[in-house]
Design an enzyme around this catalytic site. Structure first.
Site, PDB file in Angstrom:
ATOM      1  CG  ASP A 165      36.217 -44.471  62.214  1.00  0.00           C
ATOM      2  OD1 ASP A 165      36.348 -45.698  62.174  1.00  0.00           O
ATOM      3  OD2 ASP A 165      36.546 -43.757  63.187  1.00  0.00           O
TER       4      ASP A 165
ATOM      5  CE  LYS B 165      28.959 -49.224  54.051  1.00  0.00           C
ATOM      6  NZ  LYS B 165      29.266 -47.843  53.928  1.00  0.00           N
TER       7      LYS B 165
ATOM      8  CG  MET C 284      27.791 -39.929  69.163  1.00  0.00           C
ATOM      9  SD  MET C 284      28.848 -41.170  69.898  1.00  0.00           S
ATOM     10  CE  MET C 284      29.452 -40.318  71.337  1.00  0.00           C
TER      11      MET C 284
HETATM   12  N1  SAH Z   1      35.579 -37.682  67.048  1.00  0.00           N
HETATM   13  C1  SAH Z   1      34.426 -37.060  66.476  1.00  0.00           C
HETATM   14  C2  SAH Z   1      33.135 -37.486  67.154  1.00  0.00           C
HETATM   15  C3  SAH Z   1      32.809 -38.947  66.970  1.00  0.00           C
HETATM   16  S1  SAH Z   1      31.284 -39.378  67.676  1.00  0.00           S
HETATM   17  C4  SAH Z   1      34.612 -35.535  66.539  1.00  0.00           C
HETATM   18  O1  SAH Z   1      35.534 -35.048  67.188  1.00  0.00           O
HETATM   19  O2  SAH Z   1      33.831 -34.828  65.878  1.00  0.00           O
HETATM   20  C5  SAH Z   1      30.198 -39.193  66.297  1.00  0.00           C
HETATM   21  C6  SAH Z   1      29.291 -38.003  66.520  1.00  0.00           C
HETATM   22  O3  SAH Z   1      29.973 -36.829  66.157  1.00  0.00           O
HETATM   23  C7  SAH Z   1      28.035 -37.982  65.672  1.00  0.00           C
HETATM   24  O4  SAH Z   1      27.006 -38.752  66.235  1.00  0.00           O
HETATM   25  C8  SAH Z   1      27.693 -36.521  65.694  1.00  0.00           C
HETATM   26  O5  SAH Z   1      27.090 -36.154  66.903  1.00  0.00           O
HETATM   27  C9  SAH Z   1      29.056 -35.887  65.665  1.00  0.00           C
HETATM   28  N2  SAH Z   1      29.480 -35.532  64.302  1.00  0.00           N
HETATM   29  C10 SAH Z   1      30.528 -36.000  63.626  1.00  0.00           C
HETATM   30  N3  SAH Z   1      30.647 -35.382  62.429  1.00  0.00           N
HETATM   31  C11 SAH Z   1      29.644 -34.488  62.372  1.00  0.00           C
HETATM   32  C12 SAH Z   1      29.227 -33.518  61.419  1.00  0.00           C
HETATM   33  N4  SAH Z   1      29.863 -33.348  60.261  1.00  0.00           N
HETATM   34  N5  SAH Z   1      28.160 -32.751  61.709  1.00  0.00           N
HETATM   35  C13 SAH Z   1      27.501 -32.894  62.852  1.00  0.00           C
HETATM   36  N6  SAH Z   1      27.843 -33.786  63.780  1.00  0.00           N
HETATM   37  C14 SAH Z   1      28.905 -34.574  63.561  1.00  0.00           C
END
Ligand code: SAH
Length: 512
Positions: free
Chosen positions: A40, A62, A177
């Protein structure tokens, strides 16, 4: 015999929140042995470097023409790869089942009757706050937390999140998100009864060296975020635990945190320095200004090695020289035993380590790694009348040879490699300088000389950078070239350089 087609397995692997070291041991092992990796957008690309060379890579974050792959296409791809009997790693940011649509992918695999497994990951919901110094729970402050999606507008009909209940609880909320709906979410929570002065932290790019954290309240966080320009990806942490950041902040206040550090050594030598900087929260920027190349004619070295027994000492001043000499031996039908009985000196710990890798334990290493000290200490060992082999770079400084000769040794200095300035790096250098460099490191005189050559003779682009040199000779050369030197490491090793840079910023004595 086992049917190869039945060996396939699709592993849904949580990559962790950002910092590539936050993946699980199992996840990493699976990447290392995968036939195909499907990843991803939010997965840190450094994790992909662990895959085998001929692995199939699919970036489903993408694709050209489309902003994002449709989930059905991703599911189909996973089923296709799995059905072909491959070991497939589906690498997903954070944890695969936390808003990652990992559940849907697992369903598709189950429906197709394929073997799959889930490797949980560290979710950003917990890791981003942790790296901002915010515990998601704390006795007497918050006894529970809720991870909630902020991707739906809470004021629109049909929203699946019960914001009213969330507002009325005293949970810590971790909103993922939620960037584009931040204002509405904060307003809705206040409307439903959370006090407007409830502390809120936004943590963008959590666990990465470019992590940014903004602290405010439900009343002002949206304005503050807009002013600071903090966007996705970010976790919004809401609740009193945010106050603990003051006491627990540990990552983004490290002295080298977020600093872009230019590394000018050869590509192969850069990795150790890069790793040390990364562990301190800095962003290493590698621009090799030196390339090691073989010389055209090894006759002189071959001759020396063929009768190596005539030497009393072999003095190695660099790991490169070690590699070339020991690489050369098999070409002559020999091995390390050719140097049997010859005393071996290593000028510096990296050289000593490299000798070790070739199975040689150095007999001597000087207490400091500048040539003058080495000469004095070798002189004190009694090199008078001794035959010394000195394999070096073609344009090595003459200090060692002359110094040893002055001590009465019969020195044979042999050019075994040459250093050149890499071509075609000007464009990359321009990009690097445009992005800005906070600290430039020079680990030898030639790194400084060659960098200035690549900069077209003008050092202006680095005039605001802190300049760090591994030792006095390098510093002298860099100063001659027009740099103003801020740091000269007292211990002339990579570890010494890093700790000198770190204490420079800890003491906050930067004058520039
Ligand atoms: N499965 C992922 C979440 C996917 S949804 C998890 O467990 O972290 C994607 C969202 O995750 C982003 O919009 C943001 O809100 C958060 N996110 C993912 N990586 C991040 C990071 N390094 N720092 C802050 N937020 C993050």
């Amino acid at each position: 015999m086992k049917d190869a087609m039945t060996d396939g397995i699709v592993s849904l692997v949580g990559a962790g929140p950002g910092d590539p070291e936050l993946i699980s041991v199992k996840g990493l092992r699976l990447i290392q042995s995968a036939d195909a990796v499907v990843y991803d957008r939010l997965v840190d690309k450094r994790l992909l470097d662990h895959a085998r060379e001929n692995v199939e890579m699919f970036d489903v974050g993408k694709i050209p023409g489309k902003r994002i792959n449709r989930q059905e296409d991703i599911n189909r791809l996973l089923v296709e790869l799995g059905s072909a009997g491959k070991r497939v790693v589906r690498l997903k940011g954070g944890d695969p089942f936390v808003f990652g649509r990992g559940g849907e992918e697992a369903e598709a695999l189950a429906n197709a009757g394929l073997t799959f497994e889930i490797i949980p990951g560290i979710t950003s919901a917990i890791a981003a706050p942790a790296y901002a110094g915010i515990p998601i729970t704390q006795r007497r402050v918050a006894s529970s937390f809720t991870v909630v999606t902020g991707s739906e507008d809470p004021t629109k009909p049909g929203t699946s999140v019960d914001w009213e209940t969330l507002a009325k609880s005293s949970d810590t909320l971790a909103v993922l998100m939620g960037q584009s709906n931040l204002r509405i979410i904060a307003d809705v929570l206040v409307d439903y009864g959370r006090p407007p002065d409830t502390p809120v932290a936004l943590v963008q790019w959590g666990t990465e060296p470019y992590q940014r954290t903004l602290v405010g309240t439900l009343a002002n966080i949206a304005d503050e975020a807009a002013a600071a320009g903090i966007g996705a990806p970010a976790v919004t942490v809401i609740g009193d635990v945010v106050k603990l950041r003051k006491a627990i902040r540990w990552f983004d206040n490290r002295p080298l945190f977020g600093k872009r550090v230019l590394i000018t050594r050869t590509r192969t030598q850069s990795s150790a320095l890069s790793a040390m900087l990364t562990h301190r929260g800095a962003i290493p920027v590698e621009l090799p200004t030196i390339e090691i190349q073989p010389i055209k004619d090894y006759a002189e070295l071959d001759d020396a090695l063929s009768s190596a027994q005539r030497y009393d000492w072999a003095v190695f001043s660099s790991a490169n020289a070690v590699d070339i000499v020991f690489d050369r031996l098999p070409a002559l039908g020999m091995d390390a035993r050719a140097l049997h009985g010859v005393c071996i000196a290593a000028i510096g710990p990296a050289t000593r380590r490299r000798l070790r890798e070739w199975g040689i334990v150095a007999d001597f290493m000087p207490s400091s790694f500048v040539a003058d000290v080495a000469v004095n200490e070798l002189g004190a060992l009694g090199v008078e009348g001794k035959c010394v082999l000195l394999p070096q770079a073609q344009i090595a400084r003459d200090t060692l040879r002359v110094g040893l000769a002055e001590n009465g040794a019969d020195v044979q200095s042999i050019a075994v490699y040459r250093t050149v300035t890499p071509q075609n790096t000007t464009e990359r250098l321009q990009d690097i300088l445009a992005d800005g460099i906070d600290i430039a490191t020079f680990t030898s005189s030639s790194t400084a000389t060659n960098l200035v050559e690549l900069m077209g003779g003008n050092t202006d682009a680095l005039k605001n950078a802190t300049i760090a040199c591994i030792g006095p000779i390098t510093a002298e050369r860099a100063a001659e070239l027009g740099f103003s030197i801020d740091i000269v490491s007292a211990e002339h090793t990579i570890a010494g350089l890093v700790s000198a840079v770190e204490s420079h910023f800890t003491e906050g004595d930067k004058a520039k």
